[in-house]
Design a protein around this motif. Structure first.
Motif, PDB file in Angstrom:
ATOM      1  N   GLN A 117       0.831  -1.210   0.000  1.00  0.00           N
ATOM      2  CA  GLN A 117       0.000   0.000   0.000  1.00  0.00           C
ATOM      3  C   GLN A 117       0.860   1.252   0.000  1.00  0.00           C
ATOM      4  OE1 GLN A 117      -2.704  -0.291   3.306  1.00  0.00           O
ATOM      5  NE2 GLN A 117      -3.821  -2.014   2.401  1.00  0.00           N
ATOM      6  N   GLN A 118       1.915   1.276   0.814  1.00  0.00           N
ATOM      7  CA  GLN A 118       2.811   2.432   0.875  1.00  0.00           C
ATOM      8  C   GLN A 118       3.547   2.608  -0.453  1.00  0.00           C
ATOM      9  OE1 GLN A 118       5.190   1.357   4.260  1.00  0.00           O
ATOM     10  NE2 GLN A 118       3.440   1.494   5.653  1.00  0.00           N
ATOM     11  N   TYR A 119       3.970   1.510  -1.069  1.00  0.00           N
ATOM     12  CA  TYR A 119       4.640   1.558  -2.378  1.00  0.00           C
ATOM     13  C   TYR A 119       3.694   2.119  -3.440  1.00  0.00           C
ATOM     14  CZ  TYR A 119       6.847  -0.374  -6.634  1.00  0.00           C
ATOM     15  OH  TYR A 119       7.396  -0.547  -7.878  1.00  0.00           O
ATOM     16  N   GLN A 120       2.438   1.680  -3.429  1.00  0.00           N
ATOM     17  CA  GLN A 120       1.473   2.161  -4.418  1.00  0.00           C
ATOM     18  C   GLN A 120       1.141   3.636  -4.230  1.00  0.00           C
ATOM     19  OE1 GLN A 120      -1.751  -0.661  -4.055  1.00  0.00           O
ATOM     20  NE2 GLN A 120      -0.974  -1.858  -5.769  1.00  0.00           N
ATOM     21  N   GLU A 121       1.281   4.161  -3.021  1.00  0.00           N
ATOM     22  CA  GLU A 121       1.080   5.594  -2.820  1.00  0.00           C
ATOM     23  C   GLU A 121       2.150   6.396  -3.560  1.00  0.00           C
ATOM     24  OE1 GLU A 121       0.840   6.419   1.359  1.00  0.00           O
ATOM     25  OE2 GLU A 121      -0.912   5.128   1.613  1.00  0.00           O
ATOM     26  N   VAL A 122       3.320   5.814  -3.752  1.00  0.00           N
ATOM     27  CA  VAL A 122       4.410   6.483  -4.464  1.00  0.00           C
ATOM     28  C   VAL A 122       4.262   6.328  -5.973  1.00  0.00           C
ATOM     29  CG1 VAL A 122       6.914   6.480  -4.865  1.00  0.00           C
ATOM     30  CG2 VAL A 122       6.024   6.304  -2.541  1.00  0.00           C
ATOM     31  N   ILE A 123       4.025   5.105  -6.454  1.00  0.00           N
ATOM     32  CA  ILE A 123       4.013   4.855  -7.905  1.00  0.00           C
ATOM     33  C   ILE A 123       2.631   4.954  -8.527  1.00  0.00           C
ATOM     34  CG2 ILE A 123       6.050   3.381  -7.747  1.00  0.00           C
ATOM     35  CD1 ILE A 123       4.044   1.017  -8.332  1.00  0.00           C
ATOM     36  N   GLY A 124       1.587   4.923  -7.718  1.00  0.00           N
ATOM     37  CA  GLY A 124       0.217   4.940  -8.230  1.00  0.00           C
ATOM     38  C   GLY A 124      -0.394   3.556  -8.189  1.00  0.00           C
ATOM     39  N   ARG A 125      -1.698   3.535  -8.162  1.00  0.00           N
ATOM     40  CA  ARG A 125      -2.426   2.268  -8.111  1.00  0.00           C
ATOM     41  C   ARG A 125      -2.691   1.760  -9.528  1.00  0.00           C
ATOM     42  NH1 ARG A 125      -2.607   1.914  -3.047  1.00  0.00           N
ATOM     43  NH2 ARG A 125      -3.419   3.448  -1.630  1.00  0.00           N
ATOM     44  N   PRO A 126      -2.842   0.447  -9.694  1.00  0.00           N
ATOM     45  CA  PRO A 126      -3.135  -0.091 -11.026  1.00  0.00           C
ATOM     46  C   PRO A 126      -4.480   0.426 -11.543  1.00  0.00           C
ATOM     47  CG  PRO A 126      -2.720  -1.864  -9.449  1.00  0.00           C
ATOM     48  CD  PRO A 126      -2.731  -0.595  -8.690  1.00  0.00           C
ATOM     49  N   GLN A 127      -4.579   0.569 -12.842  1.00  0.00           N
ATOM     50  CA  GLN A 127      -5.811   1.019 -13.487  1.00  0.00           C
ATOM     51  C   GLN A 127      -6.436  -0.147 -14.250  1.00  0.00           C
ATOM     52  OE1 GLN A 127      -7.184   4.207 -13.456  1.00  0.00           O
ATOM     53  NE2 GLN A 127      -5.659   4.679 -11.905  1.00  0.00           N
ATOM     54  N   MET A 128      -7.741  -0.211 -14.225  1.00  0.00           N
ATOM     55  CA  MET A 128      -8.454  -1.203 -15.024  1.00  0.00           C
ATOM     56  C   MET A 128      -8.379  -0.764 -16.482  1.00  0.00           C
ATOM     57  SD  MET A 128     -10.188  -3.974 -14.929  1.00  0.00           S
ATOM     58  CE  MET A 128     -11.545  -4.898 -15.592  1.00  0.00           C
ATOM     59  N   PRO A 129      -7.942  -1.665 -17.393  1.00  0.00           N
ATOM     60  CA  PRO A 129      -7.900  -1.283 -18.811  1.00  0.00           C
ATOM     61  C   PRO A 129      -9.322  -1.121 -19.353  1.00  0.00           C
ATOM     62  CG  PRO A 129      -7.332  -3.585 -18.555  1.00  0.00           C
ATOM     63  CD  PRO A 129      -7.461  -3.028 -17.175  1.00  0.00           C
ATOM     64  N   PRO A 130      -9.468  -0.438 -20.477  1.00  0.00           N
ATOM     65  CA  PRO A 130     -10.806  -0.317 -21.052  1.00  0.00           C
ATOM     66  C   PRO A 130     -11.338  -1.694 -21.446  1.00  0.00           C
ATOM     67  CG  PRO A 130      -9.150   0.487 -22.585  1.00  0.00           C
ATOM     68  CD  PRO A 130      -8.454   0.215 -21.290  1.00  0.00           C
ATOM     69  N   TYR A 131     -12.656  -1.810 -21.488  1.00  0.00           N
ATOM     70  CA  TYR A 131     -13.297  -3.090 -21.786  1.00  0.00           C
ATOM     71  C   TYR A 131     -12.781  -3.695 -23.086  1.00  0.00           C
ATOM     72  CZ  TYR A 131     -16.949  -6.537 -22.597  1.00  0.00           C
ATOM     73  OH  TYR A 131     -17.616  -7.699 -22.846  1.00  0.00           O
ATOM     74  N   TRP A 132     -12.628  -2.863 -24.116  1.00  0.00           N
ATOM     75  CA  TRP A 132     -12.192  -3.358 -25.415  1.00  0.00           C
ATOM     76  C   TRP A 132     -10.752  -3.872 -25.375  1.00  0.00           C
ATOM     77  CZ3 TRP A 132      -7.922  -0.979 -27.220  1.00  0.00           C
ATOM     78  CH2 TRP A 132      -7.658   0.310 -26.756  1.00  0.00           C
ATOM     79  N   GLY A 133      -9.963  -3.464 -24.376  1.00  0.00           N
ATOM     80  CA  GLY A 133      -8.572  -3.874 -24.295  1.00  0.00           C
ATOM     81  C   GLY A 133      -8.345  -5.144 -23.498  1.00  0.00           C
ATOM     82  N   LEU A 134      -9.372  -5.645 -22.824  1.00  0.00           N
ATOM     83  CA  LEU A 134      -9.207  -6.868 -22.033  1.00  0.00           C
ATOM     84  C   LEU A 134      -8.923  -8.049 -22.957  1.00  0.00           C
ATOM     85  CD1 LEU A 134     -12.065  -6.419 -19.432  1.00  0.00           C
ATOM     86  CD2 LEU A 134      -9.618  -6.185 -19.040  1.00  0.00           C
ATOM     87  N   GLY A 135      -7.904  -8.806 -22.657  1.00  0.00           N
ATOM     88  CA  GLY A 135      -7.534  -9.960 -23.451  1.00  0.00           C
ATOM     89  C   GLY A 135      -6.645  -9.648 -24.636  1.00  0.00           C
TER      90      GLY A 135
END
Length: 142
Positions: A117-135
């Motif tokens: 959690q502390q590391y992600q505060e520095v680099i940012g949290r993961p983002q969900m890709p757009p629906y069309w980009g899944l897979g």
């Protein structure tokens, strides 16, 4: 010995001692048989290769998490975009980089979850890709 600091025009090296029977995880994406890192040289210079002879794959993340048998954990992140080797030996961890700065972040935990959690505060949290980009994957070998 793996300790100390070496600072020259195009080479930076800094090392630290490690406790006995350490448990280190992270340092990018590697083709190793376990999440727990064995001793070795971990290169942060990625390229697409089919051969498992070169364990460095697609992501360079100079971050490691060290987990103690007591349950306590800490993490270290070196914010440096230059090519580097991280040498993990029985008693030390050494960063060798071909330039840039030594911009370290230390995450004190106390648990692995809090370290991440502390590391992600520095680099940012993961983002969900757009629906069309899944897979959709752009990978030459798989």
């Amino acid at each position: 010995r793996g300790e100390g600091l070496q600072f020259t025009d195009q080479f930076l090296s800094i090392g630290t001692r490690l406790p006995n029977n350490y448990n280190i995880y992270g340092l990018g994406e590697h083709a190793v048989p376990s999440l727990r890192l064995p001793q070795g040289i971990y290169t942060m210079w990625n390229y697409d290769t089919m051969s498992p002879k070169y364990p460095s794959v697609y992501g360079s993340h100079p971050f490691y998490l060290e987990h103690r048998p007591s349950g306590n954990s800490h993490g270290v992140f070196l914010r440096n975009s230059n090519g580097m080797d991280v040498i993990l030996s029985e008693t030390s961890l050494i960063y060798n980089t071909i330039g840039g700065v030594l911009d370290f972040y230390f995450f004190l935990g106390p648990s692995p979850e809090f370290v991440i959690q502390q590391y992600q505060e520095v680099i940012g949290r993961p983002q969900m890709p757009p629906y069309w980009g899944l897979g959709f994957h752009q990978c030459r070998y798989g």
